[in-house]
Motif scaffolding. Structure first.
Motif, PDB file in Angstrom:
ATOM      1  N   SER A  87       0.752  -1.210  -0.069  1.00 38.92           N
ATOM      2  CA  SER A  87      -0.052  -0.105  -0.194  1.00 38.92           C
ATOM      3  C   SER A  87       0.815   1.220  -0.063  1.00 38.92           C
ATOM      4  CB  SER A  87      -1.171  -0.013   1.174  1.00 38.92           C
ATOM      5  OG  SER A  87      -0.523   0.288   2.370  1.00 38.92           O
ATOM      6  N   THR A 208      -4.040  -2.563   2.824  1.00 38.53           N
ATOM      7  CA  THR A 208      -2.872  -3.584   2.602  1.00 38.53           C
ATOM      8  C   THR A 208      -3.232  -5.087   3.290  1.00 38.53           C
ATOM      9  OG1 THR A 208      -0.513  -3.825   3.171  1.00 38.53           O
ATOM     10  CG2 THR A 208      -1.989  -3.023   4.776  1.00 38.53           C
ATOM     11  N   SER A 210      -0.544  -6.632   4.142  1.00 38.38           N
ATOM     12  CA  SER A 210       0.677  -6.849   4.938  1.00 38.38           C
ATOM     13  C   SER A 210       0.483  -7.075   6.450  1.00 38.38           C
ATOM     14  CB  SER A 210       1.687  -5.509   4.850  1.00 38.38           C
ATOM     15  OG  SER A 210       2.066  -5.097   3.845  1.00 38.38           O
TER      16      SER A 210
HETATM   17  C1  LIG Z   1      -0.507   3.610   8.356  1.00 39.69           C
HETATM   18  C2  LIG Z   1       0.142   2.806   7.067  1.00 39.69           C
HETATM   19  N1  LIG Z   1      -0.035   2.833   6.022  1.00 39.69           N
HETATM   20  C3  LIG Z   1       0.460   2.039   4.925  1.00 39.69           C
HETATM   21  C4  LIG Z   1       1.444   1.244   5.399  1.00 39.69           C
HETATM   22  C5  LIG Z   1       2.184   0.309   4.343  1.00 39.69           C
HETATM   23  O1  LIG Z   1       1.986  -0.794   4.197  1.00 39.69           O
HETATM   24  P1  LIG Z   1       2.493  -1.925   3.053  1.00 39.69           P
HETATM   25  O2  LIG Z   1       3.210  -0.906   2.008  1.00 39.69           O
HETATM   26  O3  LIG Z   1       3.113  -2.956   3.583  1.00 39.69           O
HETATM   27  O4  LIG Z   1       1.268  -2.378   2.567  1.00 39.69           O
HETATM   28  C6  LIG Z   1       1.867   1.087   6.462  1.00 39.69           C
HETATM   29  C7  LIG Z   1       3.041   0.261   6.856  1.00 39.69           C
HETATM   30  O5  LIG Z   1       3.461   0.192   7.967  1.00 39.69           O
HETATM   31  C8  LIG Z   1       1.232   1.884   7.521  1.00 39.69           C
HETATM   32  O6  LIG Z   1       1.496   1.897   8.948  1.00 39.69           O
END
Ligand SMILES: Cc1ncc(COP(=O)(O)O)c(C=O)c1O
Length: 354
Positions: A87, A208, A210
């Motif tokens: 994301s 996300t 993740s």
């Molecule tokens: C608030 C927020 N948005 C987006 C992300 C990005 O996540 P990712 O790039 O792993 O999808 C994070 C990652 O820690 C986050 O804390």
């Protein structure tokens, strides 16, 4: 460092600093909000099945199968979904797609620290609106007179959630600009804006895989919005990298979105462990903000944040400390397994005794 050949645009850019990924020793790793549970067995199986000679071929640039799985999960249509390489990438492409230099974008002073980096990278004007003393969002400051707004719900690193009625007020006061809601952690306890998508053509919701789907290592995120907004993000993506999602990630993401039972089970386990941890830490004298995320934001009147972080590190527990005004005395602690959190609480107790 000699920046002589760097473009003028990036000479003064300060990039985002990701949390530490230690290589030297084994830590209880509570510093980057990863999920303590493995991805669904169906995800691992899907990756194995996709690992063959087809890897010589480019992946589907439109990620159709993954978009369908995401759309199905959220009750939307695939043309309301944009998929990206984590994301972070989705957020970056959306900043570029929806915000215009010269028109001030607003977001809180304490929030995901990547937002100001994107704004600087894309030479956007921006204002960091101070959160209230209790870290709640000053809604009035987001009601119009801006070139777009970004809200993280629940917010990072505080874990505080905003109600849908407050988000509605912000959407309604900003009908001519995009309001982006980053819901990276919403599945751990905040109300999602997905049901609002049909009412507000200026809303973009970002998710996300993740965190709640245990796939930080795969790099998958997505944006949801009207087909017109999604076409805008696609326009940017196809002007930058047409294949952001590789074949294995496509297979993994699709299986992850389809295995709803596993997702429900692991996210509930994380929330349960969070509540147990909050109770234990409060009994040790910690101030713990109510969290709707897979992390908690804590402080202790007797131990400064930086010192506590180091003392925990010395005991094999990694947590995140932000050396920034207003939050210097806090630590952000990701929720691990129940055993990991018990070990973290024991370490805190030992440190406080010392
Ligand atoms: C608030 C927020 N948005 C987006 C992300 C990005 O996540 P990712 O790039 O792993 O999808 C994070 C990652 O820690 C986050 O804390």
């Amino acid at each position: 460092m000699n920046k002589r050949y760097w473009s003028e645009r990036i000479q003064s850019l300060v990039p985002y600093t990701p949390g530490e990924q230690p290589k030297d020793r084994v830590f209880i790793k509570l510093n980057t909000n990863e999920n303590p549970y493995p991805p669904s067995p169906k995800v691992l199986q899907a990756i194995r099945e996709a690992t063959d000679d087809r890897l010589r071929l480019y992946p589907d640039p439109e990620a159709v199968q993954l978009k369908e799985a995401i759309a199905h999960y959220h009750g939307l249509s695939p043309d309301q979904v944009f998929c990206g390489n984590g994301s972070d990438e989705v957020l970056g492409l959306c900043f570029y797609a929806f915000f215009t230099p010269g028109k001030k974008v607003v977001f809180p002073d304490i929030t995901y620290s990547f937002y100001p980096v994107y704004a600087q990278l894309f030479q956007l004007d921006y204002e960091e609106i101070p959160l209230n003393d209790d870290f709640s969002l000053p809604i009035e400051s987001f009601l119009g007179n801006n070139g777009g707004a970004v809200i993280c719900n629940p917010n990072a690193p505080t874990g505080k959630a905003l109600s849908l009625s407050d988000i509605r007020r912000i959407l309604e006061a900003n009908p001519d600009v995009v309001v982006m809601v980053d819901e990276a952690y919403a599945e751990f306890g905040a109300q999602s804006t997905v049901p609002l998508l049909r009412e507000y053509p200026n809303l973009v919701t970002i998710h996300t895989l993740s965190k709640s789907r245990s796939l930080a290592g795969m790099r998958l995120g997505y944006a949801l919005g009207s087909p017109d907004l999604i076409a805008g993000v696609n326009c940017v993506k196809n002007s930058f990298n047409s294949y952001p999602i590789d074949r294995l990630a496509l297979a993994a993401g699709t299986a992850a979105m389809e295995d709803v039972d596993y997702f429900e089970q692991t996210r509930r386990q994380v929330m349960e462990t969070r509540e147990q941890t909050v109770a234990t830490l409060r009994s040790l004298g910690f101030q713990v903000l109510d969290s709707a995320a897979n992390f908690i934001f804590i402080s202790h009147p007797k131990c400064p944040g930086g010192e506590l972080q180091q003392a925990l590190r010395d005991r094999g527990v990694l947590v995140r400390w932000f050396n920034k005004p207003r939050i210097r005395n806090y630590l952000r602690v990701s929720i691990g397994t129940s055993e990991e959190m018990q070990a973290m609480c024991n370490a805190c107790q030992e440190i406080l005794k010392g």
